[in-house]
Design a protein around this motif. Sequence first.
Motif, PDB file in Angstrom:
ATOM      1  N   ARG A  14       0.859  -1.190   0.000  1.00 40.82           N
ATOM      2  CA  ARG A  14       0.000   0.000   0.000  1.00 40.82           C
ATOM      3  C   ARG A  14       0.890   1.233   0.000  1.00 40.82           C
ATOM      4  O   ARG A  14       1.971   1.228   0.611  1.00 40.82           O
ATOM      5  CB  ARG A  14      -0.862   0.060   1.271  1.00 40.82           C
ATOM      6  CG  ARG A  14      -1.898  -1.027   1.389  1.00 40.82           C
ATOM      7  CD  ARG A  14      -3.159  -0.689   0.625  1.00 40.82           C
ATOM      8  NE  ARG A  14      -4.215  -1.647   0.923  1.00 40.82           N
ATOM      9  CZ  ARG A  14      -4.973  -2.217   0.007  1.00 40.82           C
ATOM     10  NH1 ARG A  14      -4.821  -1.948  -1.267  1.00 40.82           N
ATOM     11  NH2 ARG A  14      -5.911  -3.057   0.365  1.00 40.82           N
ATOM     12  N   TRP A  56       0.975  -6.353   8.786  1.00 41.83           N
ATOM     13  CA  TRP A  56      -0.199  -6.699   7.966  1.00 41.83           C
ATOM     14  C   TRP A  56      -0.433  -8.209   8.008  1.00 41.83           C
ATOM     15  O   TRP A  56      -1.552  -8.680   8.184  1.00 41.83           O
ATOM     16  CB  TRP A  56       0.031  -6.246   6.515  1.00 41.83           C
ATOM     17  CG  TRP A  56      -1.047  -6.726   5.593  1.00 41.83           C
ATOM     18  CD1 TRP A  56      -2.284  -6.184   5.436  1.00 41.83           C
ATOM     19  CD2 TRP A  56      -1.009  -7.869   4.730  1.00 41.83           C
ATOM     20  NE1 TRP A  56      -3.013  -6.904   4.520  1.00 41.83           N
ATOM     21  CE2 TRP A  56      -2.258  -7.944   4.066  1.00 41.83           C
ATOM     22  CE3 TRP A  56      -0.038  -8.835   4.446  1.00 41.83           C
ATOM     23  CZ2 TRP A  56      -2.557  -8.952   3.144  1.00 41.83           C
ATOM     24  CZ3 TRP A  56      -0.343  -9.831   3.519  1.00 41.83           C
ATOM     25  CH2 TRP A  56      -1.597  -9.890   2.890  1.00 41.83           C
ATOM     26  N   HIS A  59      -3.113   0.356  -4.510  1.00 42.43           N
ATOM     27  CA  HIS A  59      -2.008  -0.583  -4.273  1.00 42.43           C
ATOM     28  C   HIS A  59      -0.694   0.133  -4.566  1.00 42.43           C
ATOM     29  O   HIS A  59      -0.669   1.113  -5.315  1.00 42.43           O
ATOM     30  CB  HIS A  59      -2.096  -1.764  -5.233  1.00 42.43           C
ATOM     31  CG  HIS A  59      -3.147  -2.757  -4.849  1.00 42.43           C
ATOM     32  ND1 HIS A  59      -2.873  -4.082  -4.620  1.00 42.43           N
ATOM     33  CD2 HIS A  59      -4.481  -2.624  -4.642  1.00 42.43           C
ATOM     34  CE1 HIS A  59      -3.994  -4.724  -4.301  1.00 42.43           C
ATOM     35  NE2 HIS A  59      -4.981  -3.856  -4.310  1.00 42.43           N
ATOM     36  N   CYS A  85     -10.551  -8.627  -0.329  1.00 45.20           N
ATOM     37  CA  CYS A  85     -11.300  -8.342   0.895  1.00 45.20           C
ATOM     38  C   CYS A  85     -11.378  -9.593   1.773  1.00 45.20           C
ATOM     39  O   CYS A  85     -11.884 -10.628   1.340  1.00 45.20           O
ATOM     40  CB  CYS A  85     -12.710  -7.911   0.513  1.00 45.20           C
ATOM     41  SG  CYS A  85     -13.785  -7.717   1.925  1.00 45.20           S
TER      42      CYS A  85
HETATM   43  C1  HEM Z   1     -20.258  -6.425  -0.200  1.00 42.90           C
HETATM   44  C2  HEM Z   1     -19.376  -6.199   0.748  1.00 42.90           C
HETATM   45  C3  HEM Z   1     -17.920  -5.845   0.545  1.00 42.90           C
HETATM   46  C4  HEM Z   1     -17.243  -5.466  -0.589  1.00 42.90           C
HETATM   47  C5  HEM Z   1     -17.794  -5.338  -2.001  1.00 42.90           C
HETATM   48  C6  HEM Z   1     -15.861  -5.249  -0.207  1.00 42.90           C
HETATM   49  C7  HEM Z   1     -14.864  -4.857  -1.088  1.00 42.90           C
HETATM   50  C8  HEM Z   1     -13.538  -4.658  -0.729  1.00 42.90           C
HETATM   51  C9  HEM Z   1     -12.503  -4.207  -1.634  1.00 42.90           C
HETATM   52  C10 HEM Z   1     -12.699  -3.884  -3.114  1.00 42.90           C
HETATM   53  C11 HEM Z   1     -11.348  -4.144  -0.927  1.00 42.90           C
HETATM   54  C12 HEM Z   1      -9.990  -3.660  -1.454  1.00 42.90           C
HETATM   55  C13 HEM Z   1      -9.208  -4.780  -2.091  1.00 42.90           C
HETATM   56  C14 HEM Z   1      -7.880  -4.290  -2.641  1.00 42.90           C
HETATM   57  O1  HEM Z   1      -7.350  -3.288  -2.170  1.00 42.90           O
HETATM   58  O2  HEM Z   1      -7.365  -4.900  -3.593  1.00 42.90           O
HETATM   59  C15 HEM Z   1     -11.633  -4.535   0.429  1.00 42.90           C
HETATM   60  C16 HEM Z   1     -10.703  -4.593   1.441  1.00 42.90           C
HETATM   61  C17 HEM Z   1     -11.014  -4.873   2.758  1.00 42.90           C
HETATM   62  N1  HEM Z   1     -12.250  -5.225   3.258  1.00 42.90           N
HETATM   63 FE1  HEM Z   1     -13.951  -5.450   2.186  1.00 42.90          FE
HETATM   64  N2  HEM Z   1     -15.729  -5.487   1.131  1.00 42.90           N
HETATM   65  C18 HEM Z   1     -16.950  -5.868   1.629  1.00 42.90           C
HETATM   66  C19 HEM Z   1     -17.241  -6.237   2.926  1.00 42.90           C
HETATM   67  C20 HEM Z   1     -16.328  -6.286   3.952  1.00 42.90           C
HETATM   68  C21 HEM Z   1     -16.616  -6.726   5.291  1.00 42.90           C
HETATM   69  C22 HEM Z   1     -17.977  -7.280   5.768  1.00 42.90           C
HETATM   70  C23 HEM Z   1     -15.475  -6.571   6.018  1.00 42.90           C
HETATM   71  C24 HEM Z   1     -15.223  -6.849   7.473  1.00 42.90           C
HETATM   72  C25 HEM Z   1     -16.108  -6.746   8.413  1.00 42.90           C
HETATM   73  C26 HEM Z   1     -14.445  -6.064   5.127  1.00 42.90           C
HETATM   74  C27 HEM Z   1     -13.130  -5.778   5.485  1.00 42.90           C
HETATM   75  C28 HEM Z   1     -12.133  -5.411   4.608  1.00 42.90           C
HETATM   76  C29 HEM Z   1     -10.749  -5.169   5.004  1.00 42.90           C
HETATM   77  C30 HEM Z   1     -10.180  -5.275   6.417  1.00 42.90           C
HETATM   78  C31 HEM Z   1     -10.045  -4.850   3.835  1.00 42.90           C
HETATM   79  C32 HEM Z   1      -8.550  -4.542   3.702  1.00 42.90           C
HETATM   80  C33 HEM Z   1      -7.794  -5.796   3.224  1.00 42.90           C
HETATM   81  C34 HEM Z   1      -6.284  -5.610   3.087  1.00 42.90           C
HETATM   82  O3  HEM Z   1      -5.823  -4.502   2.816  1.00 42.90           O
HETATM   83  O4  HEM Z   1      -5.557  -6.613   3.245  1.00 42.90           O
HETATM   84  N3  HEM Z   1     -15.001  -5.894   3.885  1.00 42.90           N
HETATM   85  N4  HEM Z   1     -12.980  -4.847   0.521  1.00 42.90           N
END
Ligand code: HEM
Length: 494
Positions: free
Chosen positions: A87, A113, A360, A423
Motif C-alpha cells: 500500500r 499486515w 495498491h 477483501c
Molecule cells: C459487499 C461487501 C464488501 C465489498 C464489495 C468489499 C470490497 C472490498 C474491496 C474492493 C477491498 C480492497 C481490495 C484491494 O485493495 O485490492 C476490500 C478490502 C477490505 N475489506 Fe472489504 N468489502 C466488503 C465487505 C467487507 C466486510 C464485511 C469486512 C469486514 C467486516 C471487510 C473488510 C475489509 C478489510 C479489512 C479490507 C482490507 C484488506 C487488506 O488490505 O488486506 N469488507 N474490501
Amino acid sequence: LLNLTTNNKVSENNKLPPGPYTINNILGNFIWLRKPLAELEHIIHELHVKYGPIITIYIGFRPSIFVANRSLAHKALVQNGAVFADRPTPPPTDAVISSNQHNISSAYYGPTWRLFRHDISSEIFHPSRVKSYSHARKWVLDILLNRLDSQSKSGKHIIVNEDFKYSMFCLLVLVCFGDKLEETQIKKIEEVHHRLLLSLGRFNILNFWPGIGRIVFRKRWEELFQIRRNLDAVLRPLVEARRKVRLERQSKVKEDKIVMVMMSLLCQEKWKLSEEEMVSLCTEFLIAGTDTTSTVLEWIMANMVKYPQIQERHFVEIKGVVGDGEKEVKEEDLNKMPYLKAVVLEGLRRHPPGHFVLPHSMTEDVVLDGHLVPKNATLNFMVAEMGRDPKRFLNGDGKGEVFDIRGIKEIKMMPFGAGRRICPGSRFAMLHLEYFVSNLVSNFAWKAVDGDEVDLSEKLEFTVAMKNPLKAHLSPRLSMVKRLFSVAVEDYNS
Ligand code: HEM
C-alpha cells in the motif's frame, strides 16, 4: 527468479504506461485533486478508450496507474501477487484515523499486515467461525423484519436504506464486541462513524501541502481531531470492558475460544496494541463492513422491485426449499438456492460498492504488459468497468461449477479485489447478502410505488449508492393456508 520466469524485469526501454501528463507538474496535480471522484472515473474511462488498458495520470505527486483489463489485473494481482500487494504511504489525514497504519487496509505489505490479516482470516472469517455467528444474524434479521413490518402497516411506501444500514451495523457491532449492546449505545457508535464517513471528502484538501494546510485549514484539522476524540470516547469504554472480561477469563481459555469476536483477537498479547490502536481496528471493521454490504443489499432489492419476475423466480425457489408455511430461510437452505446466488453475484457485478479497489503500490519497480510500474507509483483497477462484461453467472441447469469470486484461475469480475489484498470479509459479506435478500423476499412481497419507477442511477458517497434511494410498498407474505383462509373470509364477507 520471479522476474526471470515472468519476464517482469525492468530495462531502460520500459516506460510508464501512456497518459495525458508525462511530467509531474504542480498545476496538473492540483486540477486532479479538485476533481470529484465520480468525475475522475469518467475521465479515466475516456483515457482508457484513447490510450489502452493501462494508463498513467498524475494525482498528487506520484504517478497513478490504472488498469481496465481483467487479464492484466489477474497477471498483476494473482500471478505476481506479492510484488503488487503493498500500500502507498497513506495521506496524513488517514494516519489520524488508522493510528499510523495500525489497521489491515493501510498497513504496508509486511509483518504487521501479515499478523493482522492471518489472525482475522482464521479467527473471525474462517467458515466455521462465520457459521458460529448465526445467532447474531437471526437477532439482526428479526430487528430488521420488525422494523419493516411496523412501517408497512401504515400503508405508505418505505425507504429502506437506513434500516438496511442499521441492521448491518448492529451485526458487525455484535461480531466486534460479542455483546448485545443497548440500542442507545449502538446509535452513539453509529453516529460517530457516520460523521466520519460524511466528512472524509472534506478532509482530502488537508493532504495537499499538509505543512501549510495545518495553518490555512486549522479549523478543518481540528474537526478531524474532534472526530478521532469522539471515536475514542465511544469505543474505549467497550475496549476496556472487553479487556477486563478477558483477564477474568484467562483461566477459562476454552470458554473464550467459543466467543471469539474481534475484541478477543485485539486483546491478544502478541498483537501488542494500545487502546488507541484497538479503536482504529474496530473502526476499520465497522466501516469496511457496513456501507459496503448494505449498499449492495439495497441495489439487489431495487432490482427485485424493478424486475418483479426476478423476485417471483426467487420466491418460487424459496418455496421449493423451505416449504409452505415456513417463512424463515435458514442458513443451511442457502446452498440449495442457485438462483439466489446468481442474483447476488449479478448485484455485485452490476453495482460493486467500490468502483475501484484501495490503492495498491509495488514492493519494487516491475514491468506489466511491457510498461514500467515503478515502486513509487500507485496502482488501481477499474472494478465497475471490468464487471460490465455481459457474462452471466448461472450455468444452464443451475447445478454446474460454482463461480469463483476470488478470481484465482481467471478474473471475471472483482468487486472484492483479487490476490493477497482481496477483501478478507468477502465470504462473510456474501453470506449476509444471501441470507438477508432471501429472508426479505420470503417475508414480504416488494412492489414499486405507483408512478415512481425505481431509478438505478448512481451517486458516490462512501460507496457508490443509489442516487434516489429505494422506495417500495411491502406487504407481508401469507402462507398457503392463511391465503386460502383470507380468500374464504373475503368471500364470506362479500
Ligand atoms: C459487499 C461487501 C464488501 C465489498 C464489495 C468489499 C470490497 C472490498 C474491496 C474492493 C477491498 C480492497 C481490495 C484491494 O485493495 O485490492 C476490500 C478490502 C477490505 N475489506 Fe472489504 N468489502 C466488503 C465487505 C467487507 C466486510 C464485511 C469486512 C469486514 C467486516 C471487510 C473488510 C475489509 C478489510 C479489512 C479490507 C482490507 C484488506 C487488506 O488490505 O488486506 N469488507 N474490501
